[in-house]
Design an enzyme around this catalytic site. Sequence first.
Site, mmCIF file in Angstrom:
data_model
loop_
_atom_site.group_PDB
_atom_site.id
_atom_site.type_symbol
_atom_site.label_atom_id
_atom_site.label_comp_id
_atom_site.label_asym_id
_atom_site.label_seq_id
_atom_site.Cartn_x
_atom_site.Cartn_y
_atom_site.Cartn_z
ATOM 1 N N GLU A 129 0.839 -1.197 0.056
ATOM 2 C CA GLU A 129 0.095 -0.183 -0.092
ATOM 3 C C GLU A 129 0.994 1.133 -0.148
ATOM 4 O OE1 GLU A 129 -3.626 -0.669 0.342
ATOM 5 O OE2 GLU A 129 -2.588 -2.424 -0.202
ATOM 6 N N HIS A 170 14.091 13.615 14.873
ATOM 7 C CA HIS A 170 12.998 14.475 15.231
ATOM 8 C C HIS A 170 11.783 13.834 15.103
ATOM 9 C CE1 HIS A 170 11.481 19.118 15.225
ATOM 10 N NE2 HIS A 170 10.641 18.206 15.575
HETATM 11 P P1 13P Z 1 5.317 23.505 19.020
HETATM 12 O O1 13P Z 1 4.802 23.116 20.179
HETATM 13 O O2 13P Z 1 5.919 24.823 19.183
HETATM 14 O O3 13P Z 1 4.298 23.307 17.730
HETATM 15 O O4 13P Z 1 6.378 22.458 18.794
HETATM 16 C C1 13P Z 1 6.428 21.216 18.681
HETATM 17 C C2 13P Z 1 7.300 20.137 17.903
HETATM 18 O O5 13P Z 1 7.167 19.075 17.610
HETATM 19 C C3 13P Z 1 8.371 21.121 17.290
HETATM 20 O O6 13P Z 1 9.020 20.332 16.203
HETATM 21 ZN ZN ZN Z 2 8.659 18.201 16.440
#
Ligand code: 13P
Ligand code: ZN
Length: 222
Positions: A129, A170
């Site tokens: 998918e 991240h």
């Molecule tokens: P914010 O709360 O400012 O949206 O930040 C969260 C985040 O994931 C930053 O990468």
């Molecule tokens: Zn983030």
Amino acid sequence: MSQAAYVCDELYRRGWTEAIGGNVSLRMECGGTLVTVSGCRIADVSSDPQRCLGVVDSQGEVVSGFAGGGCPTSELGSHLTTLNMLEADGRCERAMLHCHPPAILALGVTLGEMTGEALTELLWSMHTECGLIFPRGVGALGAMVPGSEELGAKTAEQFKTRDLVFWPHHGLAAIGKTLVEAYDRIDMAEKAAGIALAALQASGINSKLPEAIVNATRAMAK
Ligand code: 13P
Ligand code: ZN
């Protein structure tokens, strides 16, 4: 419940956001952009939309919302640069979503720095998918400071040709015609990353979908 509130609840339920992690944006018919407030718990959006959501113009000036006096997400640069680029290019995507899904983050740590091509080929080859849900694949950046101008500019650049962008250590960002479509793209990529990770933890990746099948499913995407 609004599309933004529904998707934020899902992000929390799936464990793709922690503390203040994650943010969403949606370009509206009037031209304004609905965005999450900086520092909000994503789980609070559905119960307190007046405080957790607001509208900004294309330059990021607050137009309405953010009832508690907060300011737009720290990733506003990524959201606005991307949505402005999509609109200028006449594209149909109006939504962007960013969160911190664990499997793709762990896959990035396991495999080290990867090109978008390598990551896309790997994810597409894990599940039939994937080609359908993110036919333009995943772009990959190097590690960058969250909320930085560089992250915003490079993310928007990737979205010219990709449906998703991986931010190592991240999270992921996705675009879609709706926030639900962007959410589904993250869901599918995270599923594929989980399969790859489970295989690497077991005996390794011993089977990949043939490219012809991947390309056939990509051709089915609308
Ligand atoms: P914010 O709360 O400012 O949206 O930040 C969260 C985040 O994931 C930053 O990468
Ligand atoms: Zn983030």
